[in-house]
Design an enzyme around this catalytic site. Structure first.
Site, PDB file in Angstrom:
ATOM      1  N   ARG A 143       0.872  -1.187   0.000  1.00  0.00           N
ATOM      2  CA  ARG A 143       0.000   0.000   0.000  1.00  0.00           C
ATOM      3  C   ARG A 143       0.902   1.228   0.000  1.00  0.00           C
ATOM      4  NH1 ARG A 143      -2.372   4.433   0.508  1.00  0.00           N
ATOM      5  NH2 ARG A 143      -4.466   4.690   1.377  1.00  0.00           N
TER       6      ARG A 143
ATOM      7  N   ASP B 135      -3.805   8.908  -0.841  1.00  0.00           N
ATOM      8  CA  ASP B 135      -5.100   8.238  -0.875  1.00  0.00           C
ATOM      9  C   ASP B 135      -5.704   8.505  -2.251  1.00  0.00           C
ATOM     10  OD1 ASP B 135      -7.048   6.622   0.075  1.00  0.00           O
ATOM     11  OD2 ASP B 135      -7.846   8.022   1.562  1.00  0.00           O
TER      12      ASP B 135
ATOM     13  N   GLU C 219     -11.329   5.843  -5.137  1.00  0.00           N
ATOM     14  CA  GLU C 219     -11.733   4.445  -4.978  1.00  0.00           C
ATOM     15  C   GLU C 219     -12.402   3.915  -6.246  1.00  0.00           C
ATOM     16  OE1 GLU C 219     -11.345   2.373  -2.286  1.00  0.00           O
ATOM     17  OE2 GLU C 219     -10.086   3.948  -1.415  1.00  0.00           O
TER      18      GLU C 219
ATOM     19  N   ARG D 187      -2.296  -5.213   4.476  1.00  0.00           N
ATOM     20  CA  ARG D 187      -1.307  -4.791   3.486  1.00  0.00           C
ATOM     21  C   ARG D 187      -0.118  -4.123   4.182  1.00  0.00           C
ATOM     22  NH1 ARG D 187      -5.501  -1.280  -0.003  1.00  0.00           N
ATOM     23  NH2 ARG D 187      -5.649  -0.394   2.098  1.00  0.00           N
TER      24      ARG D 187
END
Length: 317
Positions: free
Chosen positions: A139, A144, A147, A187
């Protein structure tokens, strides 16, 4: 003088005669005394120089332990995420590997290739069957990304664009990852750097994938608890995000002087500056109408097995 038999010398004749007489009388020649098991040159050296022998033994043991540690640190391959133990995360160890697949816009699968034991002459598995349990789920730290559609939730805008950008950046390439911690999904959070040349990443600089994604306007800075940024700071990540968001570059290299350069907005900031961050998006879809969580539960890492569960071997492995 008695005549002697032809072809027979006296010593051999008398030796045979003595053997016959001894067998007839029942007497046997004396046997050679057996040596005591605690005698010999090695035992004698230990008796004469005990401190020297102990010093050599201690040095040999120390060299053996150092060799095992060097093997575990630099030569041993980490098969998958379950093998990333707390010691590796505490050391924030750098690992080198090839990206085998990109599953989302901010994570991928890494096949670990130690620098001194893995080169172009060794083949990397390329089928899902061969790669099963042989890759580390990485990750990307500090960012971020939008999605994609999963867990029953619709995809965010620019989610597919961010995925395609990450594939073009790392898929099939050799990258360096600094492993820092494990997230709630099992992760391994890592700072990812794409090398510029064939030298190791600690000998020269490379491209930070997280910063490059922010610069392209396809991610936001991850500021929740447990965020990691490697040798960079959260202010540097946020500054790069603002450059892509507002289309300007600011620099304060000179005292009392601020220079501003106007640029075009990039990525998901090109059309609008009011964008729902992935953190707000996931918080909005975290619970359903009945309060049930739609996200998967965290995967607990498997406990240590074998020699790694014994305290002295935790330092070695």
């Amino acid at each position: 003088m008695a005549p002697t038999l032809p072809g027979r010398d006296e010593p051999s004749f008398f030796a045979g005669l003595s053997s016959i007489l001894s067998s007839s009388t029942g007497t046997e020649p004396p046997k050679r005394a057996s040596r005591h098991p605690l005698t010999g040159p090695v035992i004698q050296a230990v008796r004469d120089h005990p401190y020297l022998v102990l010093s050599v033994a201690a040095a040999s043991s120390a060299l053996t332990l150092v060799g095992v540690r060097v093997y575990a640190r630099y030569l041993k391959r980490v098969p998958n995420s379950d093998w990333v133990n707390p010691r590796i995360l505490a050391e924030q160890r750098w690992v080198r590997g090839r990206v085998t697949s990109v599953g989302d816009a901010d994570n991928f699968r890494l096949f670990h290739m130690p620098l001194l034991t893995w080169g172009r002459w060794r083949k990397i598995p390329d089928t899902p069957q061969e790669l099963k349990n042989q890759t580390i789920h990485i990750r990307i730290a500090g960012v971020d990304a939008p999605e994609l559609a999963h867990f029953g939730r619709p995809a965010q805008p620019y989610g597919q664009e961010a995925l395609e950008w990450l594939k073009s950046m790392v898929d099939g390439r050799v990258v360096y990852c600094q492993l820092v911690r494990r997230d709630q999904y099992g992760r391994v959070v890592a700072t990812v750097v794409v090398p510029r040349w064939f030298l190791p990443v600690w000998l020269r600089s490379g491209k930070n994938v997280g910063l490059e994604m922010l610069r392209a306007g396809l991610a936001t800075t991850y500021t929740q608890s447990g965020a990691e940024y490697g040798k960079w700071t959260v202010e540097e990540f946020q500054q790069v995000e603002e450059e892509a968001k507002y289309g300007c570059f600011t620099s304060t290299r000179w005292i009392y002087l601020t220079m501003s350069y106007r640029r075009e907005k990039r990525g998901m900031w090109a059309k609008t500056s009011k964008y729902e961050s992935p953190a707000h998006y996931k918080r909005r879809y975290k619970t359903g109408e009945g309060g049930e969580e739609l996200v998967s539960k965290a995967m607990e890492p498997e406990p240590r097995k074998g020699l790694r569960s014994i305290w002295p071997f935790r330092w070695l492995f």
